[in-house]
Design a protein around this motif. Structure first.
Motif, mmCIF file in Angstrom:
data_model
loop_
_atom_site.group_PDB
_atom_site.id
_atom_site.type_symbol
_atom_site.label_atom_id
_atom_site.label_comp_id
_atom_site.label_asym_id
_atom_site.label_seq_id
_atom_site.Cartn_x
_atom_site.Cartn_y
_atom_site.Cartn_z
ATOM 1 N N UNK A 220 0.778 -1.171 -0.210
ATOM 2 C CA UNK A 220 0.121 0.087 -0.242
ATOM 3 C C UNK A 220 0.929 1.432 -0.001
ATOM 4 N N UNK A 221 1.729 1.501 0.771
ATOM 5 C CA UNK A 221 1.908 2.248 0.589
ATOM 6 C C UNK A 221 3.301 2.806 -0.758
ATOM 7 N N UNK A 222 3.701 1.502 -0.856
ATOM 8 C CA UNK A 222 4.900 1.698 -2.471
ATOM 9 C C UNK A 222 3.711 2.193 -3.202
ATOM 10 N N UNK A 223 2.394 1.661 -3.617
ATOM 11 C CA UNK A 223 1.450 1.922 -4.705
ATOM 12 C C UNK A 223 1.222 3.090 -5.060
ATOM 13 N N UNK A 224 0.938 4.305 -3.429
ATOM 14 C CA UNK A 224 1.232 5.265 -3.524
ATOM 15 C C UNK A 224 2.389 6.004 -3.952
ATOM 16 N N UNK A 225 4.043 5.422 -3.200
ATOM 17 C CA UNK A 225 5.052 6.421 -3.933
ATOM 18 C C UNK A 225 5.465 5.939 -5.723
ATOM 19 N N UNK A 226 4.841 5.120 -6.108
ATOM 20 C CA UNK A 226 5.196 4.443 -7.121
ATOM 21 C C UNK A 226 5.099 5.963 -7.980
ATOM 22 N N UNK A 227 4.014 6.729 -7.845
ATOM 23 C CA UNK A 227 3.388 8.235 -8.657
ATOM 24 C C UNK A 227 4.702 9.448 -8.251
ATOM 25 N N UNK A 228 5.355 9.132 -7.435
ATOM 26 C CA UNK A 228 5.633 10.522 -6.769
ATOM 27 C C UNK A 228 6.685 11.060 -8.190
ATOM 28 N N UNK A 229 6.789 12.532 -8.370
ATOM 29 C CA UNK A 229 7.670 13.680 -9.154
ATOM 30 C C UNK A 229 6.693 13.927 -10.099
ATOM 31 N N UNK A 230 5.128 13.962 -10.051
ATOM 32 C CA UNK A 230 4.236 13.742 -10.545
ATOM 33 C C UNK A 230 3.239 15.278 -9.999
ATOM 34 N N UNK A 231 3.815 16.234 -10.449
ATOM 35 C CA UNK A 231 2.640 17.623 -9.243
ATOM 36 C C UNK A 231 1.663 17.649 -8.641
#
Length: 159
Positions: free
Chosen positions: A16-27
């Motif tokens: 779950x935390x990694x699935x939120x983190x996977x979109x990191x970098x997009x404003x």
């Protein structure tokens, strides 16, 4: 709790935390998706509370606990989203994405609806394989091109 449940909770806590983190970098997308998922969880718990009879105090208290966790999270995320949307003035990084993921884990585990939280994460599950593949291949660089897939496209264009 059997071993199968323990393994499931451990894998759930990792995913779950990694699935939120996977979109990191997009404003704004990390915070925006967390707000949407949080609102979905809040609506789920509120609907369950409205349909449960008052005699089922244990299940009602589980959903009240999840609402107690999720409403402050949504409020803080809305305040953060104001500064994180495009053009971003604040970059959240891993700190927020892992925090958001762990809030969803805690709410899902304490509220006894981990499978429902996974349903809210369906877009991340569908996106997990292609993005993971790209992230794994991103370390194979050549001439400042980041991804192997880009290298293969460039080779095809030269032919």
């Amino acid at each position: 709790m059997c071993i199968r449940d323990s393994v499931y909770i451990v894998l759930y806590t990792i995913f779950v935390p990694n699935s939120i983190n996977i979109y990191t970098g997009l404003n704004g997308i990390e915070v925006g998706q967390s707000i949407i998922i949080g609102c979905g969880i809040a609506m789920h718990s509120a609907m369950k509370l409205s349909t449960l009879p008052l005699s089922q105090t244990e299940e009602r208290s589980l959903h009240l606990t999840s609402i107690t966790f999720i409403f402050p999270f949504i409020a803080a995320s809305l305040a953060l989203f104001n500064k994180n949307k495009y053009p971003s003035q604040v970059f959240v990084g891993d700190a927020y994405t892992y925090f958001a993921g762990m809030v969803f884990v805690v709410v899902g585990v304490f509220g006894h609806f981990t499978k429902t939280v996974l349903l809210f994460l369906a877009p991340q599950i569908l996106n997990f394989i292609p993005v993971s593949y790209t992230h794994l291949r991103a370390h194979e660089t050549r001439h400042d091109l980041v991804c192997r897939l880009l290298l293969e496209k460039k080779k095809k264009k030269k032919k």
